[in-house]
Scaffold this motif. Sequence first.
Motif, PDB file in Angstrom:
ATOM      1  N   TYR A 165      44.146  38.658  49.272  1.00 16.45           N
ATOM      2  CA  TYR A 165      45.422  37.965  49.155  1.00 16.45           C
ATOM      3  C   TYR A 165      45.223  36.462  48.986  1.00 16.45           C
ATOM      4  O   TYR A 165      45.945  35.811  48.218  1.00 16.45           O
ATOM      5  CB  TYR A 165      46.294  38.256  50.379  1.00 16.45           C
ATOM      6  N   ILE A 166      44.256  35.902  49.701  1.00  6.24           N
ATOM      7  CA  ILE A 166      43.969  34.468  49.575  1.00  6.24           C
ATOM      8  C   ILE A 166      43.495  34.140  48.163  1.00  6.24           C
ATOM      9  O   ILE A 166      43.947  33.162  47.550  1.00  6.24           O
ATOM     10  CB  ILE A 166      42.922  34.029  50.625  1.00  6.24           C
ATOM     11  N   LEU A 167      42.591  34.961  47.640  1.00  5.74           N
ATOM     12  CA  LEU A 167      42.100  34.747  46.278  1.00  5.74           C
ATOM     13  C   LEU A 167      43.223  34.868  45.255  1.00  5.74           C
ATOM     14  O   LEU A 167      43.314  34.067  44.305  1.00  5.74           O
ATOM     15  CB  LEU A 167      41.000  35.758  45.951  1.00  5.74           C
ATOM     16  N   THR A 168      44.070  35.871  45.440  1.00  2.00           N
ATOM     17  CA  THR A 168      45.193  36.077  44.521  1.00  2.00           C
ATOM     18  C   THR A 168      46.133  34.886  44.538  1.00  2.00           C
ATOM     19  O   THR A 168      46.551  34.397  43.482  1.00  2.00           O
ATOM     20  CB  THR A 168      45.964  37.355  44.897  1.00  2.00           C
ATOM     21  N   PHE A 169      46.436  34.414  45.745  1.00  2.50           N
ATOM     22  CA  PHE A 169      47.349  33.272  45.855  1.00  2.50           C
ATOM     23  C   PHE A 169      46.744  32.031  45.199  1.00  2.50           C
ATOM     24  O   PHE A 169      47.423  31.323  44.441  1.00  2.50           O
ATOM     25  CB  PHE A 169      47.660  32.993  47.323  1.00  2.50           C
TER      26      PHE A 169
ATOM     27  N   TYR B  34      52.675  46.578  48.841  1.00  2.00           N
ATOM     28  CA  TYR B  34      52.453  45.325  49.568  1.00  2.00           C
ATOM     29  C   TYR B  34      51.943  44.233  48.633  1.00  2.00           C
ATOM     30  O   TYR B  34      52.465  43.116  48.596  1.00  2.00           O
ATOM     31  CB  TYR B  34      51.417  45.521  50.681  1.00  2.00           C
ATOM     32  N   TYR B  35      50.912  44.586  47.900  1.00  2.00           N
ATOM     33  CA  TYR B  35      50.258  43.622  47.018  1.00  2.00           C
ATOM     34  C   TYR B  35      51.219  43.160  45.914  1.00  2.00           C
ATOM     35  O   TYR B  35      51.306  41.964  45.602  1.00  2.00           O
ATOM     36  CB  TYR B  35      49.008  44.258  46.404  1.00  2.00           C
ATOM     37  N   GLY B  36      51.955  44.119  45.365  1.00  2.00           N
ATOM     38  CA  GLY B  36      52.922  43.777  44.326  1.00  2.00           C
ATOM     39  C   GLY B  36      54.036  42.890  44.855  1.00  2.00           C
ATOM     40  O   GLY B  36      54.463  41.946  44.180  1.00  2.00           O
ATOM     41  N   ALA B  37      54.509  43.176  46.067  1.00  2.00           N
ATOM     42  CA  ALA B  37      55.580  42.373  46.662  1.00  2.00           C
ATOM     43  C   ALA B  37      55.127  40.933  46.883  1.00  2.00           C
ATOM     44  O   ALA B  37      55.892  39.983  46.665  1.00  2.00           O
ATOM     45  CB  ALA B  37      56.040  42.995  47.976  1.00  2.00           C
ATOM     46  N   PHE B  38      53.894  40.756  47.315  1.00  2.00           N
ATOM     47  CA  PHE B  38      53.337  39.419  47.527  1.00  2.00           C
ATOM     48  C   PHE B  38      53.319  38.636  46.211  1.00  2.00           C
ATOM     49  O   PHE B  38      53.735  37.466  46.155  1.00  2.00           O
ATOM     50  CB  PHE B  38      51.925  39.542  48.093  1.00  2.00           C
TER      51      PHE B  38
ATOM     52  N   LYS C 266      51.967  57.723  41.611  1.00  2.00           N
ATOM     53  CA  LYS C 266      50.592  57.509  42.048  1.00  2.00           C
ATOM     54  C   LYS C 266      50.379  56.286  42.937  1.00  2.00           C
ATOM     55  O   LYS C 266      49.284  56.113  43.481  1.00  2.00           O
ATOM     56  CB  LYS C 266      49.663  57.431  40.834  1.00  2.00           C
ATOM     57  N   ILE C 267      51.377  55.436  43.075  1.00  2.00           N
ATOM     58  CA  ILE C 267      51.172  54.245  43.911  1.00  2.00           C
ATOM     59  C   ILE C 267      51.498  54.553  45.360  1.00  2.00           C
ATOM     60  O   ILE C 267      52.249  55.477  45.674  1.00  2.00           O
ATOM     61  CB  ILE C 267      52.019  53.053  43.420  1.00  2.00           C
ATOM     62  N   ASP C 268      50.912  53.772  46.252  1.00  2.00           N
ATOM     63  CA  ASP C 268      51.196  53.897  47.676  1.00  2.00           C
ATOM     64  C   ASP C 268      51.664  52.553  48.207  1.00  2.00           C
ATOM     65  O   ASP C 268      51.824  51.587  47.453  1.00  2.00           O
ATOM     66  CB  ASP C 268      49.955  54.380  48.439  1.00  2.00           C
ATOM     67  N   PHE C 269      51.876  52.496  49.517  1.00  2.00           N
ATOM     68  CA  PHE C 269      52.412  51.262  50.083  1.00  2.00           C
ATOM     69  C   PHE C 269      51.419  50.104  50.015  1.00  2.00           C
ATOM     70  O   PHE C 269      51.814  48.945  50.003  1.00  2.00           O
ATOM     71  CB  PHE C 269      52.872  51.481  51.528  1.00  2.00           C
ATOM     72  N   LYS C 270      50.133  50.382  49.927  1.00  2.00           N
ATOM     73  CA  LYS C 270      49.173  49.289  49.757  1.00  2.00           C
ATOM     74  C   LYS C 270      49.425  48.557  48.440  1.00  2.00           C
ATOM     75  O   LYS C 270      49.369  47.320  48.379  1.00  2.00           O
ATOM     76  CB  LYS C 270      47.746  49.837  49.797  1.00  2.00           C
ATOM     77  N   SER C 271      49.699  49.330  47.401  1.00  2.00           N
ATOM     78  CA  SER C 271      50.032  48.726  46.106  1.00  2.00           C
ATOM     79  C   SER C 271      51.371  48.009  46.172  1.00  2.00           C
ATOM     80  O   SER C 271      51.552  46.938  45.573  1.00  2.00           O
ATOM     81  CB  SER C 271      50.083  49.803  45.022  1.00  2.00           C
TER      82      SER C 271
END
Length: 441
Positions: free
Chosen positions: A6-10, A245-249, A238-243
């Motif tokens: 998340y830090i790298l993405t931000f 979370y990341y998409g929402a961020f 095929k997506i789960d809540f991990k995806s």
Amino acid sequence: MKIFKYILTFGALILIYNLLMYLVCLFPSEIIKDNCINSTKIMLEEGGINRVLTPFTNMDNYTDALIINEAYSIDNEDAMVSYLKMRKNYNKEYTTIQLPDKENDLVSYQDNSFDKDNIPIPNEDYNTMEEFLNFVDGKVNVSVDYGRYYHGYMLLYRPLLICFDIVGIRTVYFIILLILCFFVGIEIKKKFNLITLIAYISILFSFEYLLISYSLEMTPIFLITMIEMLVLLNNIEKIDFKSIYYGAFIVGSLACFFDFFTVPTLTLTLPIFTYVLYLVKNKKYDTKELFIKTFFTCILWSIGYSLTWLSKWIISDILINTNILNSAMAQIGYRGMSNPNSDKDYYLIFVKHFFLSGAIVIALILILDCLKSKIECEITLNNKLILTFICLIPFAWSILTIQHFVRHSIFSYRDFIIIFIFAFLLLYEKLFKTNKRNKKH
């Protein structure tokens, strides 16, 4: 490792935002001058509040004219300062006074008046169209910064203004929004059923979805939302809540970058409601577990949004020695719960639009009741508490930003789109079950 991701993405997002903003400010504003002037003249004829087709649909030309002004006021020879300050009325040839970010409500300087101490006097009437036209004629030499936002919409408008005036931009937007709605509708029909499609499309249209194209201010947030919906629906199996979370961020960050603080939570509520609706369509999920996952999605969206906004203030203060961090914090206080607006006309706009959308919901439900022999789609809304929680997000946002929310009620009511979609589905579920019981008897 997850936090590091998340830090790298931000960090990558902030780097990309600033690089793109710098690049879009590198071409001279003379290229877009004619289309900026033509656009502003058109908006001046339409009026500050443009009533599009019906008295119910009001678009804010004041803000759109400000966007045009900012696009033209870019100094390509000082691109970094230009995109960080995002000034209006700036031309280095004749601008003599540069004011920092204005706190509280915005003002215009179309009369170019000064007091005895040579301090600019703002006009009593806020008329950004007349202000811009006077500015390009060299009659306004007071520039004002608007650095507290990223103004990422400039990535759209500076290139578009090379080829189109506002009529052309609105036409392009209309076509894109229509195409996105068509493909989102197809996917909703595939993943759910005809009734769910009717619920989504009818409510979007009751909130003037296609007429959003008339607003430079609002269109970017709807483009983000509809593209996000299309991506979600195409991959929902095929997506789960991990995806999620990341998409929402990421989407929270994009909403902050592109939006002018219109209805950013729409990029959260519509997709997460759709995803939860899909999860519980045929399966009863544990309410506590689903609530925690949904709540965490909201937190990550909020973190992406708020950190992106904060980064703009810090970068500006460090690189060009502004004081945006302090002024932005003061503005948050002004726009928040401490200063609610008491003008009843602003609240009546909510009543008018909610009445219209509510009437459309009821009318469609009655029509579907008459067509029950031809349309037999079962709707079973499991985990209604979670869906209700998602519908409370616009209420929470409206309370946190109450002054801004009410002051800009001509567009902020669209935050409540998700509530009416849920209401439609609830009423239909009740109708379907009642019809089913009647058949048994």
